[in-house]
Scaffold this active site. Structure first.
Site, short mmCIF file in Angstrom:
data_model
loop_
_atom_site.label_atom_id
_atom_site.label_comp_id
_atom_site.label_asym_id
_atom_site.label_seq_id
_atom_site.Cartn_x
_atom_site.Cartn_y
_atom_site.Cartn_z
N SER A 152 0.81 -1.23 0.00
CA SER A 152 0.00 0.00 0.00
C SER A 152 0.84 1.27 0.00
O SER A 152 1.88 1.36 0.66
CB SER A 152 -0.89 -0.01 1.24
OG SER A 152 -1.51 1.25 1.36
N LYS B 283 -13.53 -4.49 4.83
CA LYS B 283 -14.39 -3.31 4.63
C LYS B 283 -15.87 -3.57 4.91
O LYS B 283 -16.57 -2.69 5.40
CB LYS B 283 -14.26 -2.81 3.18
CG LYS B 283 -13.04 -1.96 2.94
CD LYS B 283 -12.93 -1.61 1.46
CE LYS B 283 -12.83 -0.14 1.25
NZ LYS B 283 -12.51 0.24 -0.13
N GLY C 273 -20.30 -0.59 -13.17
CA GLY C 273 -19.68 -1.20 -12.00
C GLY C 273 -20.65 -1.38 -10.86
O GLY C 273 -21.59 -0.57 -10.69
N MET D 67 -7.41 -2.76 -16.27
CA MET D 67 -6.18 -3.04 -15.51
C MET D 67 -5.92 -4.55 -15.54
O MET D 67 -6.81 -5.34 -15.88
CB MET D 67 -6.27 -2.53 -14.08
CG MET D 67 -7.23 -3.28 -13.17
SD MET D 67 -7.18 -2.67 -11.48
CE MET D 67 -5.79 -3.59 -10.83
N ILE E 10 -11.65 4.83 -13.09
CA ILE E 10 -11.09 4.88 -11.73
C ILE E 10 -9.87 3.97 -11.59
O ILE E 10 -9.22 3.96 -10.57
CB ILE E 10 -12.14 4.58 -10.65
CG1 ILE E 10 -12.58 3.11 -10.67
CG2 ILE E 10 -13.33 5.51 -10.75
CD1 ILE E 10 -13.22 2.68 -9.35
N GLY F 188 -7.86 7.28 -12.19
CA GLY F 188 -8.21 7.01 -10.79
C GLY F 188 -7.26 7.57 -9.75
O GLY F 188 -7.51 7.43 -8.55
#
Ligand code: NAD
Length: 288
Positions: free
Chosen positions: A22, A73, A133, A210, A234, A257
């Site tokens: 990250s 999440k 999405g 991606m 995004i 994004g």
């Protein structure tokens, strides 16, 4: 950074697994250092087996808060005291704020999307958007756009495992906001053409573009686009997806994004510190 950590330094975490890749720790620690704020941000490998203990730890250690990412999440809300309206509607949390032992869950992904538009001088309030999405990122964007005052949202998705979630999102938006949301099958390309033609903005909020779908788009050709349409993807790696390439050919204003990523972080930063993130400096650091 060791020089600036003292007995007063407040800790903010990032709880997810995997998480070592990250860029959030760099982003937040650079911003704290730049503003001279006495916080430190660390990534912790926390999965669903250890999440409850980790949140108890956050309370016990009086940490200022935490970010939460996959796979936590959609489950962390069980251990919190309050949820923001957007987190409640999304059924997901990416930011926890600890105020005197009361933990509130927020979702800042959609805020990040809306602020990135603002940063690009794009105004979609009171207007119509078409978006593809129904996953975590798309849901956060759709809910936040509706809460912020977008007038109409046409949502497209494949009839895959996310389809039921898309139906739920549409129901929640129509029942809880003034926005009118409608769901369409992504296979219905003529409907997609029609909805895009009626919209000021078209957004891809899927992983198409991606890896492993790099170089791909579900738009058959550039005839779906027009020069005064805003096109957002995004995805931020690659920075220019096949969709954005097509949009640029047509002359559309485009956005990738990276801004959403930066501004979801800045919204969390503000919730913890009460201060705006130094955006121009962060853009330099992150090479945005
Ligand atoms: P997710 O797994 O929750 O959702 C995946 C979505 O992609 C679903 O709507 C699914 O139906 C769709 N999809 C998958 N394969 C497809 C295909 N072949 N054709 C059409 N649709 C397809 O994922 P997510 O967390 O919502 O992330 C989606 C994308 O958004 C990823 O590329 C991710 O990198 C990006 N993202 C960006 C930011 C940011 O800050 N810019 C934040 C989160 C996610």
């Amino acid at each position: 950074m060791a020089e600036r950590i003292t007995g007063h330094t407040e800790l903010i975490g990032l709880m997810a697994y995997p998480i070592r890749h990250s860029s959030s720790p760099t982003m937040h620690n650079e911003a704290f250092a730049k503003l001279g704020l006495d916080y430190a941000y660390l990534a912790f490998e926390v999965d669903q087996d250890t999440l409850e203990d980790a949140i108890k730890g956050l309370r016990a250690l009086k940490m200022k808060g935490s970010n939460v990412s996959m796979p936590n999440k959609t489950v962390v809300h069980k251990y919190l005291d309050h949820l923001s309206p957007a987190a409640q509607l999304c059924g997901a949390v990416n930011t926890i704020v600890n105020e005197d032992g009361i933990l509130t869950g927020h979702i800042t992904d959609g805020i990040g999307f809306m602020r990135a538009l603002e940063d690009n001088k794009i105004d979609i309030i009171g207007k119509k958007m078409t978006i593809v999405g129904a996953g975590g990122a798309a849901t956060a964007i759709e809910i936040q756009a509706a809460l912020d005052g977008v007038k109409e949202i046409s949502i497209f998705n494949r009839k895959d495992s996310f389809w039921e979630n898309a139906k739920e999102t549409v129901r929640k938006i129509n029942e809880n906001t003034d926005c009118k949301a409608t769901l369409y099958d992504l296979e219905d390309l003529e409907q997609l053409r029609k909805e895009i033609a009626d919209s000021v903005i078209f957004t891809n909020a899927t992983g198409v573009g991606m890896k492993p779908l790099e170089g791909q788009t579900y738009l058959p050709d550039t005839s779906f686009l027009r020069p005064d349409l805003i096109v957002v993807d995004i995805v931020y790696f690659p920075r220019e997806t096949a969709l954005l390439k097509m949009a640029k050919e047509v002359g559309c204003k485009t956005m990738n994004g990276l801004g959403m990523m930066l501004f979801q972080g800045s919204a969390a930063f503000e919730l913890w510190t009460g201060q705006p993130m130094p955006i121009a400096y962060m853009k330099e650091i992150l090479n945005i």
